[in-house]
Design an enzyme around this catalytic site. Structure first.
Site: not given
Length: 392
Positions: A97, A158
């Site tokens: 991400d 994350e």
């Protein structure tokens, strides 16, 4: 195969040759990643990224790929390469991400300027994913992988503190001897053995509503009280220790300037270097919460999330020495470093797995629309981790 049965010169030669050959493909794949909006929670973008990563993982013979779907986030990838009789287990971690939003990749497209490539998410952390995959592939083809189970974990959350991905980590941590994390490298190509953690805090104040022109003194301003609380937290900063409260989003005064506000909130972040710092933060907020400035208001301060710090310890340092040795074999003296930012390496270390971080390509200006990387570091970092695998 154990380290003493391999010729270091042969390991280095295989790593250099494979990394040089892989770089062109890595750059082509990074261009594809740079065209995909895949901020945390963008499931459509995540699916496109996962499709590309799966194709890259399948270059490794015998790899077993599992998808773990997380609603509201997307897919966490776990890929496993397991010899018949493994002598231990290692974890390779990176995230899929980014911090960016829909439309950002079109507004800030991939481009190159000499040895620098620009693109959103290319170095935080897609480049690290490609370093990990191709280093394993290279050493597999050279028949120089350690006789260990190798587990890739590529999580998709994350950038928001891995709220869902930790459950995936927990399934793979048992039996793990070490964890290598492929966040981007930085100053002097240092290898991280320590990271700060972070506490996300909400300050919520309740006051009393009143007309600001007719009966102002009957009101109890939550907004003013919130300002007082934020100043008090700021006054408790310990700049030497590194405990620093950072107020971010503020909310209040929903009824406009004609009404004394009866409710206000703020989001506050604070970095912590060790567990003792977390305890200190808890002590500070418990004390400040009681220090009322405007009588008749009430304040609640709560910790919403704690991202644990990665504390420097003997196990992390020993693992760093392995990476450092690999660097020396390649003619590079890679320093041991610490980072003020939090990351997934912290969780592995917190759970007792020796960990090092910053094994991905060299970064510039991450978390900004000028995010960029040094292209030549693709080859350097792929060779580095290939040598690490060859000497384990």
């Amino acid at each position: 195969m154990s380290q003493n049965r391999r010729d270091p010169e042969q390991v280095v030669a295989a790593a250099r040759k494979g990394a040089a050959e892989a770089q062109r493909q890595q750059i082509e794949i990074i261009k594809q990643f740079a065209a995909i909006d895949c901020g945390t929670g963008d499931e459509e973008g995540n699916a496109r990224v996962v499709e590309i990563i799966d194709r890259q993982l399948k270059l490794i013979k015998g790899i077993e790929i599992t998808h773990h779907y997380a609603e509201g986030y997307g897919i966490h990838i776990v890929a496993r390469l397991k010899p018949e009789k493994p002598e231990g287990k290692i974890l390779l971690s990176a995230h899929t991400d980014t911090v960016f939003h829909r439309g950002d990749t079109a507004a800030y497209p991939y481009h190159e300027d000499g040895d620098t490539a620009y693109g959103l998410g290319i170095v935080d952390c897609k480049g690290g994913i490609l370093v990990a995959i191709h280093a394993v592939r290279i050493m597999q083809e050279a028949d120089m992988l350690p006789n260990k189970e190798i587990v890739f974990i590529f999580n998709c959350d994350e950038e928001t503190g891995t709220p869902n991905g930790h459950a995936v980590f927990d399934t793979e941590i048992p039996g793990a001897e070490m964890a290598f994390v492929f966040e981007p490298s930085r100053d002097e190509d240092g290898v991280l053995t320590a990271r700060k953690g972070a506490c996300s805090i909400t300050v919520e104040v309740f006051g009393k509503k009143a007309h600001s022109g007719v009966n102002y003194l009957d009101g109890r301003s939550a907004t003013v009280e919130l300002g007082h609380m934020l100043v008090r937290l700021y006054e408790n900063n310990d700049n030497v220790r590194g405990i620093q409260f950072n107020p971010a989003a503020l909310y209040g005064g929903d009824y406009g300037t004609g009404i004394v506000s009866d409710h206000a909130t703020a989001k506050v972040g604070v970095r912590v270097a060790c567990q003792a710092d977390i305890d200190k933060v808890k002590e500070i907020i418990a004390r400040v919460e009681k220090e009322t400035y405007i009588e008749g208001t009430k304040t609640e301060i709560r910790i919403d999330r704690i991202s644990v710090p990665m504390e420097r310890n003997e196990k992390n340092v020993q693992l760093y020495e392995t990476v450092h040795k690999a660097g020396l074999l390649l003619g590079k003296d890679l320093p041991e470093q610490a980072s003020g930012g939090s990351g997934d390496a912290s969780y592995f270390s917190y759970r007792g797995v020796p960990a090092v971080d910053a094994l991905g390509p060299y970064m510039y200006k991450i978390h900004s629309t000028d995010e960029s990387m040094r292209l030549s570091s693709f080859e350097e970092k792929t060779a580095l981790f290939a040598v690490v695998l060859g000497i384990l």
